[in-house]
Design a protein around this motif. Sequence first.
Motif, PDB file in Angstrom:
ATOM      1  N   PHE A   1      11.477  43.411 108.632  1.00 10.47           N
ATOM      2  CA  PHE A   1      12.495  44.418 108.328  1.00 10.47           C
ATOM      3  C   PHE A   1      13.879  43.839 108.547  1.00 10.47           C
ATOM      4  CE2 PHE A   1      11.203  45.185 112.761  1.00 10.47           C
ATOM      5  CZ  PHE A   1      12.414  45.051 113.409  1.00 10.47           C
ATOM      6  N   ALA A   2      14.894  44.498 107.944  1.00 10.60           N
ATOM      7  CA  ALA A   2      16.273  44.051 108.079  1.00 10.60           C
ATOM      8  C   ALA A   2      17.213  45.202 107.751  1.00 10.60           C
ATOM      9  CB  ALA A   2      16.550  42.868 107.143  1.00 10.60           C
ATOM     10  N   PHE A   3      18.444  45.119 108.214  1.00 11.99           N
ATOM     11  CA  PHE A   3      19.464  46.100 107.841  1.00 11.99           C
ATOM     12  C   PHE A   3      19.944  45.812 106.422  1.00 11.99           C
ATOM     13  CE2 PHE A   3      19.735  46.799 112.395  1.00 11.99           C
ATOM     14  CZ  PHE A   3      20.022  48.160 112.471  1.00 11.99           C
ATOM     15  N   ALA A   4      20.279  46.890 105.711  1.00 18.46           N
ATOM     16  CA  ALA A   4      20.786  46.746 104.344  1.00 18.46           C
ATOM     17  C   ALA A   4      21.589  47.980 103.977  1.00 18.46           C
ATOM     18  CB  ALA A   4      19.632  46.560 103.353  1.00 18.46           C
TER      19      ALA A   4
ATOM     20  N   ILE B   1      17.541  50.555 107.771  1.00 25.21           N
ATOM     21  CA  ILE B   1      16.622  49.465 108.090  1.00 25.21           C
ATOM     22  C   ILE B   1      15.505  49.507 107.049  1.00 25.21           C
ATOM     23  CG2 ILE B   1      15.036  48.499 109.794  1.00 25.21           C
ATOM     24  CD1 ILE B   1      16.724  49.885 111.965  1.00 25.21           C
ATOM     25  N   ILE B   2      15.399  48.440 106.260  1.00 28.50           N
ATOM     26  CA  ILE B   2      14.433  48.424 105.161  1.00 28.50           C
ATOM     27  C   ILE B   2      13.344  47.391 105.413  1.00 28.50           C
ATOM     28  CG2 ILE B   2      16.225  49.127 103.514  1.00 28.50           C
ATOM     29  CD1 ILE B   2      16.111  46.157 102.482  1.00 28.50           C
ATOM     30  N   VAL B   3      12.244  47.549 104.686  1.00 29.52           N
ATOM     31  CA  VAL B   3      11.174  46.556 104.714  1.00 29.52           C
ATOM     32  C   VAL B   3      11.663  45.311 103.981  1.00 29.52           C
ATOM     33  CG1 VAL B   3       8.826  46.016 103.952  1.00 29.52           C
ATOM     34  CG2 VAL B   3       9.376  48.310 104.812  1.00 29.52           C
TER      35      VAL B   3
ATOM     36  N   ARG C   1       4.913  45.198 108.062  1.00 29.39           N
ATOM     37  CA  ARG C   1       4.172  43.966 107.740  1.00 29.39           C
ATOM     38  C   ARG C   1       2.912  44.183 106.909  1.00 29.39           C
ATOM     39  NH1 ARG C   1       4.053  40.841 113.613  1.00 29.39           N
ATOM     40  NH2 ARG C   1       6.103  39.856 113.488  1.00 29.39           N
ATOM     41  N   SER C   2       2.451  45.410 106.823  1.00 32.26           N
ATOM     42  CA  SER C   2       1.128  45.658 106.233  1.00 32.26           C
ATOM     43  C   SER C   2       1.120  45.730 104.719  1.00 32.26           C
ATOM     44  CB  SER C   2       0.564  46.977 106.787  1.00 32.26           C
ATOM     45  OG  SER C   2       1.359  48.066 106.329  1.00 32.26           O
ATOM     46  N   GLY C   3       2.280  45.961 104.105  1.00 28.25           N
ATOM     47  CA  GLY C   3       2.309  46.156 102.665  1.00 28.25           C
ATOM     48  C   GLY C   3       2.140  47.601 102.245  1.00 28.25           C
ATOM     49  N   ARG C   4       1.957  48.495 103.224  1.00 25.46           N
ATOM     50  CA  ARG C   4       1.810  49.921 102.890  1.00 25.46           C
ATOM     51  C   ARG C   4       3.120  50.494 102.361  1.00 25.46           C
ATOM     52  NH1 ARG C   4      -1.229  50.278 107.875  1.00 25.46           N
ATOM     53  NH2 ARG C   4       0.636  51.071 108.922  1.00 25.46           N
ATOM     54  N   ILE C   5       4.241  49.912 102.800  1.00 30.24           N
ATOM     55  CA  ILE C   5       5.552  50.349 102.325  1.00 30.24           C
ATOM     56  C   ILE C   5       6.154  49.221 101.493  1.00 30.24           C
ATOM     57  CG2 ILE C   5       7.874  51.059 103.008  1.00 30.24           C
ATOM     58  CD1 ILE C   5       6.737  52.351 105.442  1.00 30.24           C
ATOM     59  N   ALA C   6       6.659  49.558 100.334  1.00 25.05           N
ATOM     60  CA  ALA C   6       7.167  48.556  99.407  1.00 25.05           C
ATOM     61  C   ALA C   6       8.416  47.869  99.950  1.00 25.05           C
ATOM     62  CB  ALA C   6       7.483  49.207  98.068  1.00 25.05           C
ATOM     63  N   PRO C   7       8.598  46.592  99.645  1.00 25.93           N
ATOM     64  CA  PRO C   7       9.832  45.907 100.034  1.00 25.93           C
ATOM     65  C   PRO C   7      11.054  46.659  99.518  1.00 25.93           C
ATOM     66  CG  PRO C   7       8.218  44.323  99.241  1.00 25.93           C
ATOM     67  CD  PRO C   7       7.644  45.687  98.970  1.00 25.93           C
ATOM     68  N   GLY C   8      12.050  46.799 100.375  1.00 24.14           N
ATOM     69  CA  GLY C   8      13.269  47.523 100.022  1.00 24.14           C
ATOM     70  C   GLY C   8      13.261  48.980 100.420  1.00 24.14           C
ATOM     71  N   ALA C   9      12.074  49.524 100.726  1.00 21.70           N
ATOM     72  CA  ALA C   9      11.989  50.919 101.163  1.00 21.70           C
ATOM     73  C   ALA C   9      12.469  51.042 102.602  1.00 21.70           C
ATOM     74  CB  ALA C   9      10.566  51.442 101.039  1.00 21.70           C
ATOM     75  N   VAL C  10      13.023  52.202 102.942  1.00 24.09           N
ATOM     76  CA  VAL C  10      13.525  52.433 104.296  1.00 24.09           C
ATOM     77  C   VAL C  10      12.368  52.704 105.243  1.00 24.09           C
ATOM     78  CG1 VAL C  10      15.064  53.812 105.731  1.00 24.09           C
ATOM     79  CG2 VAL C  10      15.693  53.324 103.362  1.00 24.09           C
TER      80      VAL C  10
ATOM     81  N   ALA D   1       9.539  60.110 106.110  1.00 28.70           N
ATOM     82  CA  ALA D   1       9.479  58.714 105.690  1.00 28.70           C
ATOM     83  C   ALA D   1      10.901  58.226 105.437  1.00 28.70           C
ATOM     84  CB  ALA D   1       8.634  58.587 104.417  1.00 28.70           C
ATOM     85  N   GLY D   2      11.215  57.033 105.932  1.00 29.01           N
ATOM     86  CA  GLY D   2      12.557  56.510 105.749  1.00 29.01           C
ATOM     87  C   GLY D   2      13.555  57.031 106.742  1.00 29.01           C
ATOM     88  N   ALA D   3      13.117  57.270 107.983  1.00 29.13           N
ATOM     89  CA  ALA D   3      13.981  57.875 109.002  1.00 29.13           C
ATOM     90  C   ALA D   3      15.062  56.932 109.519  1.00 29.13           C
ATOM     91  CB  ALA D   3      13.139  58.369 110.184  1.00 29.13           C
ATOM     92  N   PHE D   4      14.862  55.620 109.375  1.00 27.63           N
ATOM     93  CA  PHE D   4      15.812  54.671 109.955  1.00 27.63           C
ATOM     94  C   PHE D   4      16.997  54.452 109.010  1.00 27.63           C
ATOM     95  CE2 PHE D   4      12.338  52.334 112.624  1.00 27.63           C
ATOM     96  CZ  PHE D   4      12.156  53.490 113.367  1.00 27.63           C
ATOM     97  N   ALA D   5      17.815  55.480 108.885  1.00 24.49           N
ATOM     98  CA  ALA D   5      18.974  55.433 107.996  1.00 24.49           C
ATOM     99  C   ALA D   5      20.034  56.373 108.538  1.00 24.49           C
ATOM    100  CB  ALA D   5      18.579  55.848 106.584  1.00 24.49           C
TER     101      ALA D   5
END
Length: 305
Positions: A14-17, A4-6, A47-56, A86-90
Motif C-alpha cells: 500500500f501507499a499514499f496517493a 492510502i491505496i493498494v 497483498r492478497s489481490g482481493r482489492i484491485a491495485p489503486g483501490a482505497v 470499503a475504502g475507509a483510509f481516505a
Amino acid sequence: MRAIIVDPRAEEGFAFAEVPAPEASPGRVLVQVHHVSLNRGDLNDARSGRIAPGAVLGSDLAGVVVAPAPDVRGPAVGARVVGLAAGAFAEFVAVDVDAIAEVPPTVDLASVAALPVAGIAALRALRVAGSVLGRRVLVTGASGGVGRFAVALAARAGARVVAAVGSDEHGEGLRSLGASEIVVDLSDMAGPVDIVLDNLGGPQMVRAWDILAPGGTLVSIGWASGQPATFQPYATVAPGKRIVSLLIEGPVATDLATLVAFVAEGSLPVPIGWRGRWDQIHEATAALRARQIRGKAVMDVQTQD
C-alpha cells in the motif's frame, strides 16, 4: 484527496496517493474522516489481490458528516459518526447509511473508530453462540482487538470468561475487561468450556475443540495463526458439538449503535494499544504484524475533532 491505496509495487502493498473525492449519493452520506482503525484484514487485503491495485484500503472510520444522502436518509450534516466502509483510509468517504451510527458528544470519536470490524465480529460471534449467562466461555487470541472486545462483551453478558493468550505479558489488562481466568497453554486448563470464540485457527483451534463440552459451540472468527488445523480422525464427530464460521455481512448500523451505546454508558472499554497519525501507518503495521499491539491500532487523519 489523500488516501492510502493498494500498491503492489510497495513493500507492504500500500501507499499514499491522491485520488478523486467521493460524493454523497442515494443511501450514502459523505463523511470527513477524522480517525481510522487498522485491522489485520486490511494488511491481508493489501497483498492478497482481493482489492484491485489503486483501490482505497481500509474498513473502520469515525468522522463528521459533511453532505447528507440525497434521499434524506441517515445522519444530518455535522453529525459525529462511526462507520464500516470499503475504502475507509481516505480524507473523505461515502458511507452507506446502513453501515453507520451516530456518536454522542460524550464519547471520544477516536475510540469508536476501533469498533466496526473488531467490535461487530465479537458481538455477532456471541450472538451466534447463544446465551452465555453463567457459562464458561473461552476466547482465544484474547489480547488482540477482536479478542479484547469478545472478553469484555462476554463478561458483560454474564459469562465466566477464560482468556487464552500467547504469553503472560499479552494477558495484561484482560482481568480489568472481565476475564476471570487467563491461560497461556490450553493444556493447563481445568475442566471443559461451554463456548469457544476462536480468533487463531490452527493447532490452538484444535486444542480448543478438544476441551469443548458436549453440546458446545466453537465460533471461528479469524485465523491469525496462519497455520492449518489438523483434527484427529472422528474428532469432529462429537455429541452435539458444532463449529460455526463468522463473516460480517449485511447491514451493521444497529450493531454499531449498540456498541456505541455500551461505550457511552461505560460498560464496554475500548482497548487502544497504538495511536498515531495515519502517515505513521508503517509503524502501526510493523507493530501489528509483530503482535505487539494490545487491542486496536487507531490512526488520526484529522488533528482535531
